[in-house]
Design a protein around this motif. Structure first.
Motif, PDB file in Angstrom:
ATOM      1  N   THR A 130       0.836  -1.205   0.000  1.00 34.94           N
ATOM      2  CA  THR A 130       0.000   0.000   0.000  1.00 34.94           C
ATOM      3  C   THR A 130       0.868   1.252   0.000  1.00 34.94           C
ATOM      4  O   THR A 130       0.555   2.238  -0.680  1.00 34.94           O
ATOM      5  CB  THR A 130      -0.936  -0.001   1.221  1.00 34.94           C
ATOM      6  N   LYS A 131       1.956   1.227   0.748  1.00 37.23           N
ATOM      7  CA  LYS A 131       2.878   2.363   0.761  1.00 37.23           C
ATOM      8  C   LYS A 131       3.396   2.650  -0.645  1.00 37.23           C
ATOM      9  O   LYS A 131       3.404   3.806  -1.097  1.00 37.23           O
ATOM     10  CB  LYS A 131       4.046   2.069   1.701  1.00 37.23           C
ATOM     11  N   SER A 132       3.843   1.612  -1.355  1.00 36.43           N
ATOM     12  CA  SER A 132       4.369   1.796  -2.707  1.00 36.43           C
ATOM     13  C   SER A 132       3.293   2.327  -3.655  1.00 36.43           C
ATOM     14  O   SER A 132       3.564   3.195  -4.490  1.00 36.43           O
ATOM     15  CB  SER A 132       4.919   0.465  -3.241  1.00 36.43           C
ATOM     16  N   PHE A 135       2.707   5.992  -2.872  1.00 38.27           N
ATOM     17  CA  PHE A 135       3.859   6.778  -3.298  1.00 38.27           C
ATOM     18  C   PHE A 135       3.790   7.063  -4.792  1.00 38.27           C
ATOM     19  O   PHE A 135       4.016   8.192  -5.248  1.00 38.27           O
ATOM     20  CB  PHE A 135       5.144   6.043  -2.944  1.00 38.27           C
ATOM     21  N   GLU A 136       3.461   6.047  -5.586  1.00 35.40           N
ATOM     22  CA  GLU A 136       3.359   6.230  -7.028  1.00 35.40           C
ATOM     23  C   GLU A 136       2.228   7.189  -7.392  1.00 35.40           C
ATOM     24  O   GLU A 136       2.385   8.055  -8.260  1.00 35.40           O
ATOM     25  CB  GLU A 136       3.149   4.878  -7.715  1.00 35.40           C
ATOM     26  N   CYS A 141       1.433   8.967 -10.883  1.00 34.49           N
ATOM     27  CA  CYS A 141       1.471   7.734 -11.675  1.00 34.49           C
ATOM     28  C   CYS A 141       0.344   6.802 -11.239  1.00 34.49           C
ATOM     29  O   CYS A 141      -0.015   6.756 -10.066  1.00 34.49           O
ATOM     30  CB  CYS A 141       2.803   7.017 -11.503  1.00 34.49           C
ATOM     31  N   ILE A 142      -0.186   6.068 -12.191  1.00 38.15           N
ATOM     32  CA  ILE A 142      -1.128   4.981 -11.896  1.00 38.15           C
ATOM     33  C   ILE A 142      -0.421   3.694 -12.293  1.00 38.15           C
ATOM     34  O   ILE A 142      -0.415   3.306 -13.457  1.00 38.15           O
ATOM     35  CB  ILE A 142      -2.453   5.131 -12.666  1.00 38.15           C
ATOM     36  N   PRO A 143       0.241   3.037 -11.347  1.00 35.68           N
ATOM     37  CA  PRO A 143       1.070   1.866 -11.681  1.00 35.68           C
ATOM     38  C   PRO A 143       0.244   0.668 -12.116  1.00 35.68           C
ATOM     39  O   PRO A 143      -0.884   0.466 -11.660  1.00 35.68           O
ATOM     40  CB  PRO A 143       1.806   1.582 -10.378  1.00 35.68           C
ATOM     41  N   ASN A 144       0.825  -0.123 -13.016  1.00 36.08           N
ATOM     42  CA  ASN A 144       0.186  -1.358 -13.452  1.00 36.08           C
ATOM     43  C   ASN A 144       0.651  -2.541 -12.624  1.00 36.08           C
ATOM     44  O   ASN A 144      -0.087  -3.488 -12.404  1.00 36.08           O
ATOM     45  CB  ASN A 144       0.494  -1.621 -14.934  1.00 36.08           C
ATOM     46  N   HIS A 145       1.876  -2.488 -12.161  1.00 38.31           N
ATOM     47  CA  HIS A 145       2.434  -3.593 -11.379  1.00 38.31           C
ATOM     48  C   HIS A 145       3.180  -3.000 -10.191  1.00 38.31           C
ATOM     49  O   HIS A 145       4.370  -2.705 -10.281  1.00 38.31           O
ATOM     50  CB  HIS A 145       3.371  -4.457 -12.229  1.00 38.31           C
TER      51      HIS A 145
END
Length: 342
Positions: A130-132, A135-136, A141-145
């Protein structure tokens, strides 16, 4: 039990765990951790078991439980509960009040923190993942992985995460909030409808140096909170709500309430051992469709243009939990899924 596929063997084991705590002797932290972990490990079959196999497992587990379960205040005539009764019991407010009264007494006498639902390892994964994710998102950013995100420095973490407002619904003993605080989150609130849970959480927070965590008695289905949060956490609360005799209705109430607690652009992170990632995504899609239908109906009645945007959309899920193959399907004993509030 509409709306959730409960592993009945799990509920019988959990009943034994609770019964052991409400008998005479208080159990140690190690015993509680092993017991709680054994309950979540029972979820290894996920929701791929057919009904006949689940019922057979439940009958065996309940038969074993009958010989060691303490007398229950929830059955006035002290008859053995059937599998459905055990499941329903776990969704009752009175059940959790009794459970946390036992854990609070154990804390006062021995200083034990109580059970860590799904186990400490899973809690650590939830917090760091959840932290990562946060942070993104803080960086636009909307991370995919999320699992592949590069690690950030402590300074970067503090800079971005300290501004996130966090709500943990059904916080129990509040230990998940402790982990989030260690990772850099500082605006932390935990709520639980059990006053005993909040009393225990407050004492643990004070003892462990997290007195800044705000802990309140509040029922998420009838919440009195008048603010929204950028991050809302649920570790097992939706599971428990689904075990209530009126679980199907209460799950609908859950989504209506939670949608008002998550700020626009914020995220909801749900961890469940009774629902797969795909089942949680489908439940959110069903809620989205209900909201759109209501909006369209209002538009036709009042002549106002309705919003056709879904309240939530799937964002990501934890991919690092151990998986297994059963009946040709791949599953995990725990699912953690994040949804973005549109």
């Amino acid at each position: 039990m509409t709306g959730i596929r409960l592993q009945q063997e799990e509920s019988a084991d959990l009943t034994q765990i609770r019964a052991a705590g409400t008998g005479g002797d208080l159990v140690s932290d190690d015993d509680r951790s092993v017991a709680a972990d054994s309950w979540s490990i029972k979820s290894d079959y996920g929701s791929t078991l057919d009904d006949d196999q689940r019922h057979a497992d439940a009958a065996e587990a309940l038969s074993a439980a009958a010989n060691c379960r303490a007398a229950s205040d929830y059955s006035s005539d002290k008859e053995e509960l059937d599998a459905e009764g055990v499941a329903s019991m776990l969704g009752l407010h009175s059940y959790w009040d009794a459970a946390y009264a036992d854990e609070l007494a154990n804390f006062h006498e021995h200083g034990h923190a109580g059970e860590v639902w799904f186990g400490a390892d899973v809690m650590d994964v939830i917090a760091s993942w959840t932290k990562s994710l946060c942070f993104e998102i803080s960086q636009g950013c909307i991370p995919n992985h999320v699992d592949d995100i590069k690690s950030e420095t402590v300074e970067e973490s503090d800079k971005y995460l300290s501004s996130w407002s966090v709500l943990d619904i059904g916080t129990g003993n509040g230990l998940l909030l402790h982990e989030l605080a260690k990772l850099g989150f500082s605006d932390l609130t935990g709520v639980d409808y059990s006053e005993g849970a909040i009393n225990l959480a407050r004492r643990l927070a004070d003892r462990d140096g997290f007195s800044n965590i705000n802990l309140l008695v509040d029922d998420v289905l009838e919440t009195k909170l008048n603010r929204q949060f950028q991050l809302v956490m649920d570790k097992g609360t939706l599971d428990a709500i689904g075990l209530h005799p009126d679980g199907a209705i209460k799950r609908i109430m859950y989504w209506e309430s939670v949608s008002k607690l998550v700020a626009v652009g914020g995220i909801l992170v749900i961890t469940s051992c009774n629902n797969t990632k795909d089942e949680l995504v489908q439940e959110v899609e069903n809620f989205n469709q209900r909201r759109i239908d209501v909006s369209l109906e209002s538009e036709s009645m009042k002549g106002h243009e309705a919003s056709r945007d879904p309240p939530f959309r799937y964002l990501n899920h934890v991919r690092t939990y151990p998986t297994f193959m059963f009946g040709g399907s791949v599953g995990s004993r725990v699912a953690t899924v994040a949804f973005l509030r549109n």
